[in-house]
Design a protein around this motif. Sequence first.
Motif, PDB file in Angstrom:
ATOM      1  N   THR A 389      56.968  30.738  80.599  1.00  0.00           N
ATOM      2  CA  THR A 389      57.003  31.772  79.559  1.00  0.00           C
ATOM      3  C   THR A 389      56.095  31.437  78.375  1.00  0.00           C
ATOM      4  N   LYS A 390      55.408  30.322  78.421  1.00  0.00           N
ATOM      5  CA  LYS A 390      54.650  29.872  77.247  1.00  0.00           C
ATOM      6  C   LYS A 390      53.244  30.447  77.161  1.00  0.00           C
ATOM      7  N   VAL A 391      52.712  30.909  78.293  1.00  0.00           N
ATOM      8  CA  VAL A 391      51.336  31.425  78.312  1.00  0.00           C
ATOM      9  C   VAL A 391      51.339  32.831  78.897  1.00  0.00           C
ATOM     10  N   ILE A 392      50.610  33.729  78.284  1.00  0.00           N
ATOM     11  CA  ILE A 392      50.528  35.112  78.754  1.00  0.00           C
ATOM     12  C   ILE A 392      49.475  35.205  79.861  1.00  0.00           C
ATOM     13  N   ASP A 393      49.862  35.789  80.988  1.00  0.00           N
ATOM     14  CA  ASP A 393      48.965  36.007  82.128  1.00  0.00           C
ATOM     15  C   ASP A 393      48.150  34.764  82.480  1.00  0.00           C
ATOM     16  N   PRO A 394      48.790  33.701  82.925  1.00  0.00           N
ATOM     17  CA  PRO A 394      48.052  32.470  83.246  1.00  0.00           C
ATOM     18  C   PRO A 394      47.055  32.628  84.389  1.00  0.00           C
ATOM     19  N   ALA A 395      47.222  33.662  85.227  1.00  0.00           N
ATOM     20  CA  ALA A 395      46.272  33.875  86.323  1.00  0.00           C
ATOM     21  C   ALA A 395      45.044  34.651  85.871  1.00  0.00           C
ATOM     22  N   GLY A 396      45.095  35.238  84.692  1.00  0.00           N
ATOM     23  CA  GLY A 396      43.987  36.054  84.211  1.00  0.00           C
ATOM     24  C   GLY A 396      42.693  35.268  84.116  1.00  0.00           C
ATOM     25  N   GLY A 397      41.631  35.837  84.644  1.00  0.00           N
ATOM     26  CA  GLY A 397      40.325  35.184  84.595  1.00  0.00           C
ATOM     27  C   GLY A 397      40.034  34.300  85.782  1.00  0.00           C
ATOM     28  N   SER A 398      41.037  34.017  86.603  1.00  0.00           N
ATOM     29  CA  SER A 398      40.785  33.237  87.823  1.00  0.00           C
ATOM     30  C   SER A 398      39.871  34.031  88.735  1.00  0.00           C
ATOM     31  N   TRP A 399      38.762  33.441  89.115  1.00  0.00           N
ATOM     32  CA  TRP A 399      37.813  34.166  89.973  1.00  0.00           C
ATOM     33  C   TRP A 399      38.463  34.588  91.283  1.00  0.00           C
ATOM     34  N   TYR A 400      39.295  33.716  91.825  1.00  0.00           N
ATOM     35  CA  TYR A 400      39.985  34.014  93.079  1.00  0.00           C
ATOM     36  C   TYR A 400      40.975  35.166  92.886  1.00  0.00           C
ATOM     37  N   VAL A 401      41.872  35.046  91.902  1.00  0.00           N
ATOM     38  CA  VAL A 401      42.920  36.049  91.705  1.00  0.00           C
ATOM     39  C   VAL A 401      42.327  37.392  91.300  1.00  0.00           C
TER      40      VAL A 401
END
Length: 684
Positions: A389-401
């Motif tokens: 819950t500490k980081v918003i959208d941790p997958a954001g910016g991942s080239w793969y995702v």
Amino acid sequence: MKMNSLSFHEFKPTPQEDWIQEAEKQNSHLIEKLTLENIFLKPLYREEDIKDLLYLNELPGQGSFVRGSRKTGYIKDRWEITQQVDSLFAATCNELLKEGLHNGQTTAAFKLNKASILGKDPEEVPFDKVGRGVFISQEEDIEYLFRDISLKSTTIFVNTGYTSLPLLAYIQRYCNKKQIPLEDLKGTIGMDPLGTLAAYSFSPIETTHLYDHMVKSIEWAKEYNINVKTIYISSQPYHDSGANAVQELAFGLATAVQYIDECLKRNIPLHHVLPHLTFSFSTSSHLFMEISKLRAFRLLWTNVVRAFSPTIEIPAPFIHASTSDVTFSKEDVHTNIIRGTVQAFAAIIGGADSLHIEPYNSLLEDPTLFSHRIARNTHLILEKESHLTKVIDPAGGSWYVESYTHELAQQAWSLFREIERCGGMEACLKNGMIQKQVEDTLQRQKQQIETRAQRMVGVTHYVAKHPIKKKQADNKEKNYQEYQKLVAKNRQKYEKEVHSSQVSIDKDTDLIKDGMTIGMMMEEWQRSSAYEQIQPFTKWRKGQAFEEIRLRTCDLSVGIIQVNQSAVSKKRTAIAQSLFESGGFQCEIVSDLYSYVDIADWVNDGKHHAYVVCGEDEMVEKMIGKVMPYFLQNTVYMYVVGEDDFIAKREWQHRGIVDIIHSQTNAIQCFEQLLQLLEVNADV
């Protein structure tokens, strides 16, 4: 050495083609892999793979909502812990709910059984046909269910199936009786007529009439200013039948569009419909695909809403996620805890607003207090100890995702448009188009599982050597019979006084006070409606075929003959052992038989039900030629491990060999063939 800052200017950028060329010299597996969604997964993603995506500069809670439905992610409010209880009796569910709410759960979530969804009273349904979930039939059931639970401060969550009107009427009656203001209610009490039609392959009431019920539920919520979502759109029936992520997304979109269209036809404006929608997706163990699936859905949904109205303020879609029991093992149940954790992690990183983690033992028995606790604590560990819950959208910016999100969205949009061209979701369910698409995907999945190309730990590989735990006897059936008598007595008392075919939650609430049961409501509605049926979907679970085979092989064994200590012999021995152990056969490996006579004598001892010879082709060919004449015809079932070659297979079979085993062998077909030769019954 003094270093004030890091600099990498002396390293020149490497073109991706050069990297792949060099890497493939060291590893032949670095190739693009085709997924069930027909997406090629690259071994390496780079910035250029996402450079043209328009939504990359958006922030969470804005635009397409790809980066999440809330501006602050989970920092301010985490996902709802929506652990659904599904015991047969309302009183038991009440105890489980109170235990959960006292220990971290945030919703009063429960699952209705099939009989309740069909609108049957218990006297109409034998015990073995009830299905998993709580039975709600009469006013007392709701009182037991919510006893000592504050509906003012607790969110409700339930999929009501074909229609939500009976349950809404019962809850309204309960609130009136307990003097709870209806405007204090919140959560999801949602109906999903098309999803339920897909799940059960029939509807006791025409879908046209069910859409009328849908509109009544929206009008009821608006009249009493109730913050309850009354429409539920679930992809689970398709997921449970083998659908891939693209299909789940497209079917969810098409179902929502069908519901919106039907509401608009009945003069409910779009801005009144949208806040009443809850979307539900199952998440499997394919971590990055599931993360991308939820992100892609939000992108797709904003496109759909803009197609209805370019100027409307789009509310973020409310997404409930549930871990997938399609992936669960019935034998090695503790691996389900790990699967549930991975799937829950994917749902959270994907931005789910609500999450249910299936208890690890749910395939074997009613989940216990312990298994409910493990599932609930998985949420809490992911929040409190993993700090998700500490980081918003941790997958954001991942080239793969980001690339995967984009490709899923593109393909799902294409399939959604195809469904719309063919008349919409309801028409495509009734003409069998949806069933055919899902069945095609299911057959691909089955092939991957049965050939063990798609691994399932504890099922296709690394199989635990213990039998399926037998369900413990309990008093549930006897208690159910008492429950049947009680409801039947109430029906007999009031049935002559209760007659109403008019669809009205308020009137039904008054009739409940006089003794109306859910069964009576449905009977009245069915008198003025027609039964509808569609082609059924094939229900499946990934490990089911292997588990059913192992019930028949628990007393069978295979002898594996390793002809020498060469690398080829050892590799082929491992292939044979892994294959037959996945079918539940006990395996004995021998590598100290030094002559044809020794081998023949060992086999003739009859210790095992079948044998496998593992070694280099030339040596095995010589050995088989010498050994097979020692045996009477059709008395020894011998296999060899080799290459998948049709001509070689015919030659081996001519010499008395049952079949060639290789790394792509269809394990289920291989086992079925052997069990047939051994005359082991399918009913064992």
